[in-house]
Each structure stands twice: as C-alpha cells, then as structure tokens.
Design an enzyme around this catalytic site. Sequence first.
Site, short mmCIF file in Angstrom:
data_model
loop_
_atom_site.label_atom_id
_atom_site.label_comp_id
_atom_site.label_asym_id
_atom_site.label_seq_id
_atom_site.Cartn_x
_atom_site.Cartn_y
_atom_site.Cartn_z
N GLU A 148 0.82 -1.21 0.00
CA GLU A 148 0.00 0.00 0.00
C GLU A 148 0.85 1.27 0.00
O GLU A 148 0.53 2.25 -0.67
CB GLU A 148 -0.96 0.00 1.20
CG GLU A 148 -1.91 -1.19 1.25
CD GLU A 148 -2.77 -1.32 0.00
OE1 GLU A 148 -2.95 -0.31 -0.72
OE2 GLU A 148 -3.25 -2.44 -0.27
N HIS A 151 1.86 1.88 -3.46
CA HIS A 151 0.80 2.54 -4.24
C HIS A 151 0.88 4.06 -4.06
O HIS A 151 0.80 4.82 -5.02
CB HIS A 151 -0.57 2.07 -3.77
CG HIS A 151 -1.08 0.85 -4.48
ND1 HIS A 151 -1.02 0.70 -5.84
CD2 HIS A 151 -1.67 -0.29 -4.00
CE1 HIS A 151 -1.55 -0.46 -6.19
NE2 HIS A 151 -1.95 -1.08 -5.09
#
Length: 308
Positions: A148, A151
């Site tokens: 994450e 990202h």
Amino acid sequence: MLRLSLFLGANLAILAVLSVSFRLLGIEGLLQANGVDLNLTALLIFSAVIGFAGSLISLFLSKTMAKAAMRVQVITAPRTATERWLVETVHAQADRVGIGRPEVGVFDHPSPNAFATGWNRDDALIAVSTGLLNTMSRGEVEAVLGHEVSHAANGDMVTLALIQGVVNTFVVFLSRLAGFLFDRLILRIERGYGPGFWIVSLVTEMVLGVLAMAIVMWFSRWREFRADAGGAALAGRHNMIAALERLKLAQNAPPLPEEMRAFAISAGRVQTLFASHPPLERRIAALRAGDTRPHTPVGPARRRAGWG
C-alpha cells in the site's frame, strides 16, 4: 502535486493539438459544408470539463469518502502494541521510499484487506482491516503495508483518477459528436437537438464507456504488479508471497464495497477484462520469478534526484 500538474498540462496540450488538427485538416469546414454547424473545439472543452470534473472531485475527497465509507478509525495516539507497530511500520516504510508519512487507520471488516488512498503521495491514508490483522502474521502484514505504501509512492491514486478523466473526456466527446452527426446527416434536423441526438449519444456513451472501463482496469491491474514488487522490496519477497497466498485462502470472504475495491490489495475472485486486480496466481508467479524490482526507488536521496 507535480505529477497532477504535469498530467493536467499534458492533457491540455493534447486538447490544444486536437483542436488545431481539426482546423488544419479541414474537418470543421467539411462538417459545415454538409450543414453541420458544430464547433469541435468548444465540444472538446465541454467534454474535458465533464470528463475530469467527477474524477478530480473524487480524488480530492478520496480520503474523506474512504474514512466515511469504511468507518476507518485513524490511529492518532496508539492505544495498543499492535496500533503502535502499525504506525511505526508504515512511517518507516514511507521514510524509506521518500514520501510524507501517511495517516494509518483500521476498519472493521472480516475480509483480510487493506487500501491506500489520498490525492497526494505526501498526504495518503493507509488502512487495514481487522480481518487482516486477525489472520496474517506480522511479516505478512508488513508486506501488505509495503504494498500500500508503494501505491502511494507510485502516485497510483492520482494517475488512476487522471486516466479516468482522459477516457471520460473522449467518451463524452465522441458520443456527443455521433449524436450530433446522426441528427444533422441522417435525420436532417437543422436546428437544436432531436430525439436521435439523445438516443445515439446515450447508446454510444454506453458502448464507449465499456471500452473505457477496460482501459482503466488494465492500468489498475498493471499497477498491482508494481505495488507487489514494492512490497517485496520493503518487507521481503517471501513475506509478500506469503501474504498473497494467505489472500488466496480468503477469496470467498465478503468483499469490500465496490467503490473501494480498486484501492484494496485484493478484490476477491477476479478473472475478467474489467477486474481491477489481476488473479493472485499471476501476482505470486511474478514474485516467484524474481520480479521484485521496485519501481519507486528506496531512499530520500533517490527522490531528490528526481525519482518517483
């Protein structure tokens, strides 16, 4: 912010080039010669406003909407050892990739999942589900957090929103153009808009919308491989593979709401052209093949050198 400015600038340049091309190629003159009084430049501008408005509004409100939709409890003052570890791990990973420290939160959901959102790589939100904390080891959770954080570091939320805006622009432009041409050339309506315009525009927009979604979802799947590589670089390839293997065992668990699936580490069973995530088997195979090269270099010094 630089990524957003460059992308918007590039797309404004594309619109300007298209507008000039229409005139140089004599397309507007050809339309007028056939009785079609259509200003293609004005239609392009209108389409861009409509196409980007929703995407940009969603992007800027993404954190607020995610917190409300998933009832995320942001960890401002850790109350347990687990909360303290989550915040310290995310902040350490953010420091390694050279982005601002994200907010960290937990949401109550039985599915082992996590997501990243936010309009800016330096102002992101990383949230994990209670299901993920209850079913994964710390090494596996660390890999998910690295996924994450990658990202956010790759600017995937911004890029996805802007790509959506681009395809929306051309869907609106081409559907309105098709409707207008049908009205003027087929039905011979000289002024205003007849029923043919609205019917053809709607049908064309639906068809092109499907194709546009396929393009957006292709990018969404591609970015998952990049984020997996980033998670492997931050937490170890074995931990990233183990986390994805764990997700395979939970594919029948209740999925996240539709609006959050594109930002999660897993979207459940995905096999179609319109899936936001590639199959977990392909992601695991890519990692086992050694594709763990991070696309966002680790270290603030690399960021200052112009990476990311």
